[in-house]
Scaffold this active site. Structure first.
Site, PDB file in Angstrom:
ATOM      1  N   ASN A  25      -2.731  12.901  -3.747  1.00  0.00           N
ATOM      2  CA  ASN A  25      -3.843  13.339  -4.598  1.00  0.00           C
ATOM      3  C   ASN A  25      -4.346  14.719  -4.190  1.00  0.00           C
ATOM      4  O   ASN A  25      -4.633  15.563  -5.047  1.00  0.00           O
ATOM      5  CB  ASN A  25      -4.999  12.331  -4.542  1.00  0.00           C
ATOM      6  CG  ASN A  25      -4.808  11.175  -5.497  1.00  0.00           C
ATOM      7  OD1 ASN A  25      -4.084  11.271  -6.470  1.00  0.00           O
ATOM      8  ND2 ASN A  25      -5.464  10.075  -5.208  1.00  0.00           N
ATOM      9  N   ASP A  31       0.852  -1.182   0.000  1.00  0.00           N
ATOM     10  CA  ASP A  31       0.000   0.000   0.000  1.00  0.00           C
ATOM     11  C   ASP A  31       0.891   1.236   0.000  1.00  0.00           C
ATOM     12  O   ASP A  31       1.826   1.332   0.804  1.00  0.00           O
ATOM     13  CB  ASP A  31      -0.890  -0.036   1.256  1.00  0.00           C
ATOM     14  CG  ASP A  31      -1.945   1.027   1.255  1.00  0.00           C
ATOM     15  OD1 ASP A  31      -1.736   2.057   1.916  1.00  0.00           O
ATOM     16  OD2 ASP A  31      -2.979   0.823   0.607  1.00  0.00           O
ATOM     17  N   GLU A  49      -4.667   2.380  -4.265  1.00  0.00           N
ATOM     18  CA  GLU A  49      -3.198   2.397  -4.187  1.00  0.00           C
ATOM     19  C   GLU A  49      -2.646   1.108  -3.599  1.00  0.00           C
ATOM     20  O   GLU A  49      -1.511   1.065  -3.136  1.00  0.00           O
ATOM     21  CB  GLU A  49      -2.721   3.609  -3.380  1.00  0.00           C
ATOM     22  CG  GLU A  49      -2.978   3.540  -1.896  1.00  0.00           C
ATOM     23  CD  GLU A  49      -4.380   3.972  -1.461  1.00  0.00           C
ATOM     24  OE1 GLU A  49      -4.573   4.089  -0.248  1.00  0.00           O
ATOM     25  OE2 GLU A  49      -5.266   4.184  -2.298  1.00  0.00           O
ATOM     26  N   ASP A  51      -1.987   9.558 -10.357  1.00  0.00           N
ATOM     27  CA  ASP A  51      -1.957   8.494 -11.368  1.00  0.00           C
ATOM     28  C   ASP A  51      -0.530   8.220 -11.830  1.00  0.00           C
ATOM     29  O   ASP A  51      -0.130   7.066 -12.014  1.00  0.00           O
ATOM     30  CB  ASP A  51      -2.822   8.865 -12.579  1.00  0.00           C
ATOM     31  CG  ASP A  51      -4.311   8.802 -12.291  1.00  0.00           C
ATOM     32  OD1 ASP A  51      -4.703   8.294 -11.212  1.00  0.00           O
ATOM     33  OD2 ASP A  51      -5.091   9.264 -13.159  1.00  0.00           O
TER      34      ASP A  51
END
Length: 192
Positions: free
Chosen positions: A99, A91, A134, A108
């Site tokens: 973000n 993770d 993620e 991204d």
């Protein structure tokens, strides 16, 4: 005269038959070639479709559908034999922050970079995929927990040393487990 007429009719019949045979041969070869080309194009499109079905559209690595298939396959193999495998759940740390601060396009880009690092840092026999968001899963075939942990240590180093577009250090958390008798896919994931 009848003999001469008969010879002319036979010669013209032979010429007509030869012409028809040549034309028919050409048509048959044309259709055989067209059929072969169509079959090859169809097989190529089927391969592309199969790849699309099992590939995460953003990162280009395997998606959850493929991971589920491989996990079930490995689990059944381990249940039927003295075979073992390990899984790694990974993770990206603080991904929501990435973000929020840099935007989803940058997020991204980080996902793509991480996916490529994971794919390129694992063995060819390991299955690397995006579980969701993620989160990533690495299925380490024929691997015990100790060797999977060694892979995690390598991945931690490579991930943190990579230069990302956001010019910040990215870290990941890893969970590792090895198949145990009585495991299900869910119990493996939960334990990892």
């Amino acid at each position: 005269m009848i003999t001469q007429l008969f010879i002319q009719v036979n010669i013209s019949s032979i010429i007509n038959i030869a012409g028809a045979t040549a034309g028919l041969t050409f048509v048959i070869r044309y259709f055989e070639t067209a059929k072969t080309d169509a079959i090859n194009a169809l097989e190529e499109k089927n391969e592309e479709l199969e790849k699309l079905i099992v590939t995460d559209h953003l990162t280009g690595i395997y998606n959850r559908l493929k991971l589920d298939d491989v996990l079930n396959f490995e689990l059944n193999k381990a249940l039927a034999d003295t075979y073992t495998f390990s899984i790694i759940v990974a993770d990206i740390d603080n991904f929501k922050r990435i973000n929020d601060i840099f935007g989803h396009l940058t997020g991204d880009s980080v996902l793509i970079d991480v996916a490529n690092i994971l794919k390129n840092s694992c063995r060819k026999t390991d299955i690397v995929g995006r579980w969701g968001g993620e989160e990533f899963i690495i299925i380490c075939t024929q691997t015990d927990k100790a060797k999977a942990k060694q892979l995690c240590e390598k991945l931690i180093r490579v991930i943190s040393e990579h230069e990302y577009t956001i010019n910040e250090r990215i870290t990941m958390s890893f969970g590792v487990t090895e198949f145990l008798n009585g495991d299900s896919v869910d119990s493996l994931i939960m334990r990892a």
